[in-house]
Design an enzyme around this catalytic site. Sequence first.
Site, PDB file in Angstrom:
ATOM      1  N   LYS A  37      -3.440 -19.295   3.577  1.00 38.07           N
ATOM      2  CA  LYS A  37      -4.290 -18.538   3.776  1.00 38.07           C
ATOM      3  C   LYS A  37      -4.797 -18.307   5.206  1.00 38.07           C
ATOM      4  CE  LYS A  37      -8.183 -15.895   2.374  1.00 38.07           C
ATOM      5  NZ  LYS A  37      -8.976 -15.130   3.084  1.00 38.07           N
ATOM      6  N   ASN A  38      -5.935 -19.134   4.975  1.00 41.07           N
ATOM      7  CA  ASN A  38      -6.693 -19.006   6.616  1.00 41.07           C
ATOM      8  C   ASN A  38      -6.390 -19.703   7.240  1.00 41.07           C
ATOM      9  OD1 ASN A  38      -8.854 -17.274   4.233  1.00 41.07           O
ATOM     10  ND2 ASN A  38      -9.892 -19.558   4.104  1.00 41.07           N
ATOM     11  N   ARG A 108     -11.306  -8.911   7.123  1.00 44.57           N
ATOM     12  CA  ARG A 108     -12.509  -9.403   7.194  1.00 44.57           C
ATOM     13  C   ARG A 108     -11.927 -10.487   8.755  1.00 44.57           C
ATOM     14  NH1 ARG A 108     -17.165  -9.550   7.391  1.00 44.57           N
ATOM     15  NH2 ARG A 108     -17.118 -11.041   8.173  1.00 44.57           N
ATOM     16  N   CYS A 132     -19.896  -8.225   2.749  1.00 45.13           N
ATOM     17  CA  CYS A 132     -18.251  -8.203   1.884  1.00 45.13           C
ATOM     18  C   CYS A 132     -19.462  -8.806   0.733  1.00 45.13           C
ATOM     19  CB  CYS A 132     -17.426  -8.733   2.234  1.00 45.13           C
ATOM     20  SG  CYS A 132     -17.888 -10.833   2.002  1.00 45.13           S
ATOM     21  N   ARG A 137     -22.314 -11.735   6.589  1.00 44.25           N
ATOM     22  CA  ARG A 137     -21.497 -11.875   7.043  1.00 44.25           C
ATOM     23  C   ARG A 137     -22.097 -11.536   9.000  1.00 44.25           C
ATOM     24  NH1 ARG A 137     -16.004 -13.155   3.713  1.00 44.25           N
ATOM     25  NH2 ARG A 137     -15.295 -14.366   5.440  1.00 44.25           N
ATOM     26  N   PRO A 138     -22.779 -11.761   9.240  1.00 46.06           N
ATOM     27  CA  PRO A 138     -22.565 -11.123  11.089  1.00 46.06           C
ATOM     28  C   PRO A 138     -21.702 -11.845  11.781  1.00 46.06           C
ATOM     29  CG  PRO A 138     -24.612 -12.983   9.914  1.00 46.06           C
ATOM     30  CD  PRO A 138     -23.942 -12.526   8.921  1.00 46.06           C
ATOM     31  N   ASP A 140     -22.934 -12.449  15.145  1.00 41.14           N
ATOM     32  CA  ASP A 140     -23.440 -12.545  16.523  1.00 41.14           C
ATOM     33  C   ASP A 140     -22.587 -13.737  17.060  1.00 41.14           C
ATOM     34  OD1 ASP A 140     -25.523 -15.234  15.481  1.00 41.14           O
ATOM     35  OD2 ASP A 140     -23.655 -14.167  14.414  1.00 41.14           O
ATOM     36  N   LEU A 141     -22.585 -15.010  16.598  1.00 38.11           N
ATOM     37  CA  LEU A 141     -21.693 -15.978  17.492  1.00 38.11           C
ATOM     38  C   LEU A 141     -20.333 -15.599  17.742  1.00 38.11           C
ATOM     39  CD1 LEU A 141     -22.021 -18.652  14.336  1.00 38.11           C
ATOM     40  CD2 LEU A 141     -23.707 -18.213  16.380  1.00 38.11           C
ATOM     41  N   ASP A 320     -15.113 -21.671  -0.736  1.00 37.60           N
ATOM     42  CA  ASP A 320     -14.339 -21.788  -1.053  1.00 37.60           C
ATOM     43  C   ASP A 320     -13.439 -21.733  -2.823  1.00 37.60           C
ATOM     44  OD1 ASP A 320     -12.095 -20.454   2.025  1.00 37.60           O
ATOM     45  OD2 ASP A 320     -14.667 -19.649   1.162  1.00 37.60           O
ATOM     46  N   ARG A 412      -5.107 -11.197  -2.911  1.00 38.33           N
ATOM     47  CA  ARG A 412      -5.444 -11.026  -1.496  1.00 38.33           C
ATOM     48  C   ARG A 412      -4.990 -12.982  -1.253  1.00 38.33           C
ATOM     49  NH1 ARG A 412     -10.803 -11.236  -0.813  1.00 38.33           N
ATOM     50  NH2 ARG A 412     -10.391 -11.861   1.562  1.00 38.33           N
TER      51      ARG A 412
HETATM   52  C1  EPZ Z   1     -14.148 -18.381   7.509  1.00 37.28           C
HETATM   53  O1  EPZ Z   1     -14.895 -17.219   6.954  1.00 37.28           O
HETATM   54  C2  EPZ Z   1     -12.820 -18.595   6.079  1.00 37.28           C
HETATM   55  N1  EPZ Z   1     -11.850 -17.128   6.456  1.00 37.28           N
HETATM   56  C3  EPZ Z   1     -13.660 -17.574   4.939  1.00 37.28           C
HETATM   57  O2  EPZ Z   1     -12.804 -17.987   3.034  1.00 37.28           O
HETATM   58  C4  EPZ Z   1     -14.298 -18.675   4.338  1.00 37.28           C
HETATM   59  O3  EPZ Z   1     -15.810 -18.336   3.624  1.00 37.28           O
HETATM   60  C5  EPZ Z   1     -15.277 -19.390   5.829  1.00 37.28           C
HETATM   61  O4  EPZ Z   1     -14.764 -19.826   6.750  1.00 37.28           O
HETATM   62  C6  EPZ Z   1     -15.781 -20.869   5.462  1.00 37.28           C
HETATM   63  O5  EPZ Z   1     -15.352 -22.147   5.140  1.00 37.28           O
HETATM   64  C7  EPZ Z   1     -11.102 -17.168   6.649  1.00 37.28           C
HETATM   65  O6  EPZ Z   1     -10.431 -18.218   7.998  1.00 37.28           O
HETATM   66  C8  EPZ Z   1     -10.300 -16.100   6.802  1.00 37.28           C
HETATM   67  P1  EPZ Z   1     -18.130 -18.016   9.687  1.00 37.28           P
HETATM   68  P2  EPZ Z   1     -15.480 -17.167   8.284  1.00 37.28           P
HETATM   69  O7  EPZ Z   1     -17.674 -17.502  10.316  1.00 37.28           O
HETATM   70  O8  EPZ Z   1     -14.646 -17.426   9.545  1.00 37.28           O
HETATM   71  C9  EPZ Z   1     -22.416 -17.312   9.437  1.00 37.28           C
HETATM   72  C10 EPZ Z   1     -11.714 -16.869   1.704  1.00 37.28           C
HETATM   73  O9  EPZ Z   1     -12.319 -16.656   0.609  1.00 37.28           O
HETATM   74  N2  EPZ Z   1     -21.529 -16.449  10.680  1.00 37.28           N
HETATM   75  O10 EPZ Z   1     -17.560 -19.980   9.101  1.00 37.28           O
HETATM   76  O11 EPZ Z   1     -16.392 -15.630   8.241  1.00 37.28           O
HETATM   77  C11 EPZ Z   1     -21.576 -16.140   7.651  1.00 37.28           C
HETATM   78  O12 EPZ Z   1     -22.758 -15.252   7.904  1.00 37.28           O
HETATM   79  C12 EPZ Z   1     -12.680 -16.551   3.186  1.00 37.28           C
HETATM   80  O13 EPZ Z   1     -10.491 -17.391   1.971  1.00 37.28           O
HETATM   81  C13 EPZ Z   1     -22.971 -16.311  11.259  1.00 37.28           C
HETATM   82  O14 EPZ Z   1     -24.364 -16.315  11.106  1.00 37.28           O
HETATM   83  O15 EPZ Z   1     -16.750 -17.849   8.107  1.00 37.28           O
HETATM   84  C14 EPZ Z   1     -21.825 -18.109   6.945  1.00 37.28           C
HETATM   85  O16 EPZ Z   1     -23.153 -17.761   6.547  1.00 37.28           O
HETATM   86  C15 EPZ Z   1     -13.779 -16.257   2.264  1.00 37.28           C
HETATM   87  N3  EPZ Z   1     -22.376 -15.161  12.695  1.00 37.28           N
HETATM   88  C16 EPZ Z   1     -21.450 -18.597   7.356  1.00 37.28           C
HETATM   89  O17 EPZ Z   1     -22.177 -18.400   9.007  1.00 37.28           O
HETATM   90  C17 EPZ Z   1     -21.648 -15.339  12.944  1.00 37.28           C
HETATM   91  O18 EPZ Z   1     -21.062 -14.808  14.238  1.00 37.28           O
HETATM   92  C18 EPZ Z   1     -19.772 -19.196   7.588  1.00 37.28           C
HETATM   93  O19 EPZ Z   1     -19.203 -18.009   7.797  1.00 37.28           O
HETATM   94  C19 EPZ Z   1     -20.122 -16.205  12.189  1.00 37.28           C
HETATM   95  C20 EPZ Z   1     -20.958 -15.976  10.970  1.00 37.28           C
END
Ligand code: EPZ
Length: 432
Positions: A37-38, A108, A132, A137-138, A140-141, A320, A412
């Site tokens: 999926k991801n 998302r 969510c 889940r900001p 900003d990055l 996950d 999903r």
């Molecule tokens: C991906 O989400 C996956 N989703 C998530 O899977 C997975 O849990 C996550 O990576 C971590 O492995 C998809 O690939 C579609 P991140 P993503 O940006 O990209 C913080 C599932 O169940 N952060 O790596 O949204 C954030 O809040 C889903 O399949 C910032 O602070 O995750 C989190 O605490 C759920 N600012 C951490 O980083 C930002 O701009 C990791 O988020 C971006 C992220």
Amino acid sequence: MATIHKAKENPMKLADRKLLIRGRTARSGRVTISGAKNSAVAVLPACLLAEGTSILQNVPDIADVAVQREILESLGAEVSDGDQPGELRLSVGDVDAEVPYALAKQLRGSVLLLGPLVARKGEARVPLPGGCAIGSRPLDLHLKALRELGAEVEIEHGHIAARARRLVGAEVYLDFPSVGATENLIMAATAAQGTTVVYNAAKEPEVVDLANFLNAMGARVVGAGTDTIKIEGGRELRPVEYTIIPDRIEAGTYLLMGLAGGGRVTVENVIPTHLEALLAKLEEAGVELTDGGDYISARLEGRPKALQLKTLPYPGFPTDLQPQLSAFLLLANGTSVISERIFEDRFGHVDELKRLGGKVEIDGRTAVIDGVESLTGAPVTATDLRMGAALIVAGVAARGETLIDGVEHILRGYERLEEKLTQLGVACEWVE
Ligand code: EPZ
């Protein structure tokens, strides 16, 4: 108990039903794992980077892919099912730059349109996905990364509005190895003038799969899978045929479901190295494992040993799989301690697991699980994807019936759910 119906597994149709699980029925089973999926949720938007028809294989038939597909169609792409199961054909010509809110709010992953649209169109308007169930889940990055490539990025009227007359390669350091920010940055950088270097990049296999897809299209992305990725921008991209990697999270989920039921389980069509963190923990818990190259077999005699772990970015233990492993450890011999380091609010499953007799205490971002001898089935409700998977793990391990509501969350990310549970030897049915 309500009327029982067997329904063809169309995710959209099944969402208003409940899943009934009869526990302690799994004996031994084999499940073939679907595409990730991801990875699919990122590779689909990347198809917009090249005009013409891309063909994707091993695309999972799940709700999140269906929404991403609808988003691409709303932007002007033509998406059709191919001849093979899991085959999608995407014909891309000129595309719009604005993602409809009605679709974006369902997924998302719609934020992954940002990079490709800025790269293709020089502009993008993507609704803010909002928080969510598992955390704020900001983004900003993502925004910071695009600004470093020279884009103007504003938040206006609930949308991310990005414009760039010209993207220019840059050295970008990510404060956290965010999967999504790394993916958006890589996709945007393919159209930037010069070279972009991403430091502290995410190393997840899905990031590598996206990079491999881009390279197949003619990009030059080097170092994916390490924490430093280099992208040479400005190369012409052309449509290709590409096969999505297997879903390591689906594989891990079925391993835990099979073991929770006290059976022997084999997951096929997997890449075992993608699951090393889970396999190491399962061995620690006393599980006997066989790595067959493209399959993994697992067997457990009696109760698992208790574990200590923390979730971390890849190759650490995946967040996950944390809820599913928590459910598995409800029956462990001893006290397990799980620390959730990625999302601030990912223990939503705990209260529901307690309904089956689980003994869990939450202290901030740590769960302390005192193993019990047995669990008993109960009606429960899922409010997010992996929580739903955890409730199935617990339902398989419990005596009696567990009735799971909120299955739309599970559909999903899990394809042909009832069929695969049945292959695992789990007695389950859809209930009106
Ligand atoms: C991906 O989400 C996956 N989703 C998530 O899977 C997975 O849990 C996550 O990576 C971590 O492995 C998809 O690939 C579609 P991140 P993503 O940006 O990209 C913080 C599932 O169940 N952060 O790596 O949204 C954030 O809040 C889903 O399949 C910032 O602070 O995750 C989190 O605490 C759920 N600012 C951490 O980083 C930002 O701009 C990791 O988020 C971006 C992220």
